[in-house]
Design an enzyme around this catalytic site. Structure first.
Site, PDB file in Angstrom:
ATOM      1  N   GLU A   1      23.084  49.145  36.677  1.00 30.18           N
ATOM      2  CA  GLU A   1      22.717  47.997  35.840  1.00 30.18           C
ATOM      3  C   GLU A   1      21.582  48.412  34.915  1.00 30.18           C
ATOM      4  O   GLU A   1      20.671  49.141  35.325  1.00 30.18           O
ATOM      5  CB  GLU A   1      22.287  46.813  36.718  1.00 30.18           C
ATOM      6  CG  GLU A   1      21.728  45.621  35.986  1.00 30.18           C
ATOM      7  CD  GLU A   1      22.727  45.014  35.009  1.00 30.18           C
ATOM      8  OE1 GLU A   1      22.332  44.763  33.860  1.00 30.18           O
ATOM      9  OE2 GLU A   1      23.890  44.782  35.403  1.00 30.18           O
TER      10      GLU A   1
ATOM     11  N   CYS B   1      34.865  38.038  31.127  1.00 31.44           N
ATOM     12  CA  CYS B   1      34.686  36.663  30.663  1.00 31.44           C
ATOM     13  C   CYS B   1      35.208  36.496  29.243  1.00 31.44           C
ATOM     14  O   CYS B   1      35.147  35.395  28.686  1.00 31.44           O
ATOM     15  CB  CYS B   1      33.209  36.265  30.733  1.00 31.44           C
ATOM     16  SG  CYS B   1      32.118  37.318  29.764  1.00 31.44           S
TER      17      CYS B   1
ATOM     18  N   GLU C   1      38.562  33.379  32.625  1.00 30.20           N
ATOM     19  CA  GLU C   1      38.201  34.760  32.952  1.00 30.20           C
ATOM     20  C   GLU C   1      39.429  35.467  33.502  1.00 30.20           C
ATOM     21  O   GLU C   1      40.301  34.841  34.109  1.00 30.20           O
ATOM     22  CB  GLU C   1      37.043  34.801  33.947  1.00 30.20           C
ATOM     23  CG  GLU C   1      35.804  34.096  33.431  1.00 30.20           C
ATOM     24  CD  GLU C   1      34.509  34.700  33.939  1.00 30.20           C
ATOM     25  OE1 GLU C   1      34.563  35.712  34.658  1.00 30.20           O
ATOM     26  OE2 GLU C   1      33.438  34.156  33.597  1.00 30.20           O
TER      27      GLU C   1
END
Length: 639
Positions: free
Chosen positions: A517, A591, A631
């Site tokens: 991340e 998404c 999604e």
């Protein structure tokens, strides 16, 4: 100045070098005298020039005035040198009739198209318009609007050209529905009668016959407001509407459809995404059948985060005496734009006091914050967004509930914390839900038996009711087809891992999990969440996903990769590195189904080892019922 020289002279007289300093003094006086004279000379010249200039200008004005006054009558008093200008009704004076400078020929304004990301809503709309034109045997030239004439209509904002384009149109039949939940139709071009116009109609369904008001023109389509429905589509079910702001708010566009119709519409949205952005996969029949969209357990009251906002007037305007609108974007009613502007607010915000999509405790928080805003809105110099995020506390039945709640939760008019108690029957625990407004406050969510902590302002999925279904689906699809124990998936790489949702929920099915991340704060929360949940086989790395595989040492044939990127999708460099790593299985959660379709085609057709993979399944998950959002999870496996 002379006093300075006298002082200097006195000083020089009492020094040992009298002759030297006297000569220096005389030279200085001469130099200053010359400079002073030059300054006086140029000041006089400047005054003379100004006097001559104004005298000349007044003379021209005076004679020009006499000339104009004679144009309506006799020309006897006009100087002979200027008589021809009157006879021809023209003036050769460099000044206009009013004595001002000659007006320049106005420059034509040119329409400048904005650069639009192809997978953004505006970019997708271009594909949908082209698709409609193809179905109606029309070319883009046949619906091209003369935007330049509107831009250069100088008569007024309600000029004749604008009025022709921006008008009411009756009995318009809606032909299609876009991925944004708007209707698409064709109407006649009011100026170029041989042409048509593509019109966007909010809250329009295929089969509806409606009356509309066009209010904005683009090169290949126009925007409109829905005035009323003349004939209803068989799909339209107005009796299902629960939101009192429906038709005004942009929040719940599909509330007038049955839930089954909503799920089917979202399946078609995913199909069209691959049709528009993965045409080679469609042409080569490399796509599997699109599975039905997975339903959300909750269709209302599911959102665990909402962000109402408000705008303040510009500084030049007087101070507001009435609270500006606090809510969400309005849609489909032009009178609402006017009403909010009249009270000093922003014309795109609709004032709301409840949200049918938000959880019960968030609606309590909204009531609290609206009351607080009523008292404090004059303290704001500009608009702002108010965060309302749900926080979950696992209750200890042996202690009073209020003693276990965070002090920073939203409070009611009596100063008491607003909360709602719910029971998690699956895990046999009771939970207390509170509303948090501080984006830096740490909040807790309880998903599939795991506890997750993160900052209230950070990203986390907003529909907790469907999260256990999604995490189970991902976990069940991690394993590649069995080819012996040596080829079993033993490792998991979670790109864009956030605070560790999929890493932790999938950790039981593999030996080791590596999460990456870009946000150091998110990685810190992911590590703490793994420790708090007793998960010991997860390791998290701070870094860009584009450089992830430089530090991955697990064998690719035993590794699955989870992708959960932001709306813009994956970087091409990352997709090339992913293909070079050549994992056994890829689970792409998105998404934005349009950027997902683009990335999947690029990976399979443009990368080194992309052709060694195939799509196993594509399926939608309804995270946001009553809205157009969907999604998608695409699963690819190595052949």
């Amino acid at each position: 100045m002379y006093e300075q020289f006298e002082f200097s002279f006195f000083f020089f007289e009492n020094s040992d070098n009298k002759v030297k300093y006297k000569a220096h003094l005389i030279s200085s006086i001469k130099r200053w005298s010359i400079i002073t004279c030059m300054r006086c000379f140029w000041t006089v010249q400047k005054s003379i020039f100004k006097a001559r200039f104004f005298a000349c200008r007044n003379f021209v004005k005076k004679h020009n005035y006499k000339l104009i006054s004679t144009m309506t009558g006799s020309t006897e008093m006009v100087p002979p040198t200027m008589k021809h200008t009157v006879d021809n009704k023209r003036l050769s004076s460099p000044l206009t009739d009013s004595g001002n400078r000659r007006t320049k020929k106005p420059k034509l304004r040119k329409y400048k198209a904005k650069k639009v990301e192809t997978t953004s809503p505006m970019g997708v709309l271009e594909f949908e318009v082209n698709d409609l034109l193809k179905s109606q045997n029309l070319s883009r030239e046949q619906v091209l609007n003369d935007v330049t004439s509107i831009l250069n209509d100088k008569s007024s904002t309600d000029g004749p050209i604008v009025l022709q384009y921006h008008r009411e149109v009756k009995n318009v039949k809606v032909l299609e529905i876009t991925s944004n939940g708007n209707g698409l139709a064709l109407i006649d071009n009011p100026v170029e009668t041989e042409k048509k116009q593509v019109v966007i109609i909010p809250f329009g369904l295929p089969g509806d016959v409606v009356n509309i008001k066009v209010f904005k023109t683009h090169p290949y389509y126009v925007e409109s407001d829905l005035l009323d429905v003349v004939e209803k589509s068989p799909m339209r079910r107005d009796d299902l509407i629960r939101d009192k702001y429906f038709g005004k708010s942009s929040g719940s566009q599909l509330e007038f459809l049955t839930y089954d119709d909503q799920l089917e519409l979202k399946r078609k949205t995913i199909m069209n995404a691959y049709k528009f952005f993965a045409p080679r996969l469609v042409a080569e029949k490399l796509l599997p059948p699109f599975d039905t969209t997975v339903a959300s357990p909750l269709q209302f009251g599911y959102r665990t985060k909402i962000t109402p906002h408000f705008d303040m007037p510009k500084r030049k305007q007087k101070e507001l005496s009435v609270r500006p609108p606090l809510g969400f974007g309005q849609k489909g009613r032009p009178q609402w734009r006017k009403d909010t502007l009249d009270i000093g607010g922003h014309g795109s915000i609709l004032d709301i006091d409840e949200c049918v999509l938000a959880t019960e405790v968030l609606n309590k928080g909204l009531t609290n914050e609206r009351r607080k805003f009523e008292q404090e809105f004059k303290n704001y110099k500009k608009g702002a967004t108010i965060l309302l995020r749900e926080n979950t506390t696992i209750l200890d039945p042996s202690k009073p509930t209020l003693e276990q709640l965070t002090e920073e939760a939203s409070r009611d008019e009596n100063g008491d914390i607003s909360y709602v108690e719910v029971e998690d029957k699956k895990n046999n625990v009771r939970l207390a839900k509170t509303c948090v407004t501080n984006p830096r406050q740490i909040v807790t969510e309880y998903v599939d038996g795991y506890t997750f902590n993160f900052s209230a302002g950070e990203f986390f999925q907003n529909n907790n009711s469907i999260l256990p279904i999604v995490t189970k689906y991902v976990r069940d699809n991690l394993q590649a087809p069995a080819k012996g124990d040596d080829n079993k998936t033993k490792f998991l790489v979670d790109a864009y891992c956030g605070s560790g949702l999929f890493s932790i929920c999938s950790s039981k099915g593999v030996d080791k999990v590596i999460g990456v991340e870009i946000s150091a704060d998110s990685v810190s929360f992911a590590e703490k969440n793994a420790k708090a949940n007793g998960v010991e086989n997860c390791r998290f790395i701070v870094g860009k996903a584009e450089k992830l595989f430089e530090s991955i040492d697990t064998p690719s044939e035993n590794t699955s990769v989870i992708l959960d990127p932001p709306r813009k999708g994956c970087d091409e460099l990352f997709l090339k590195q992913l293909a070079a790593y050549n994992p056994a299985k890829i689970i792409y959660i998105s998404c934005n189904v349009h950027s997902q379709a683009r990335d999947v085609e690029y990976f399979l057709k443009e990368t080194e080892n992309g052709s060694a993979h195939q799509i196993e399944s594509i399926r939608g998950f309804d995270f946001f019922p009553q809205t157009h959002h969907v999604e998608s999870v695409c699963i690819m496996k190595r052949i």
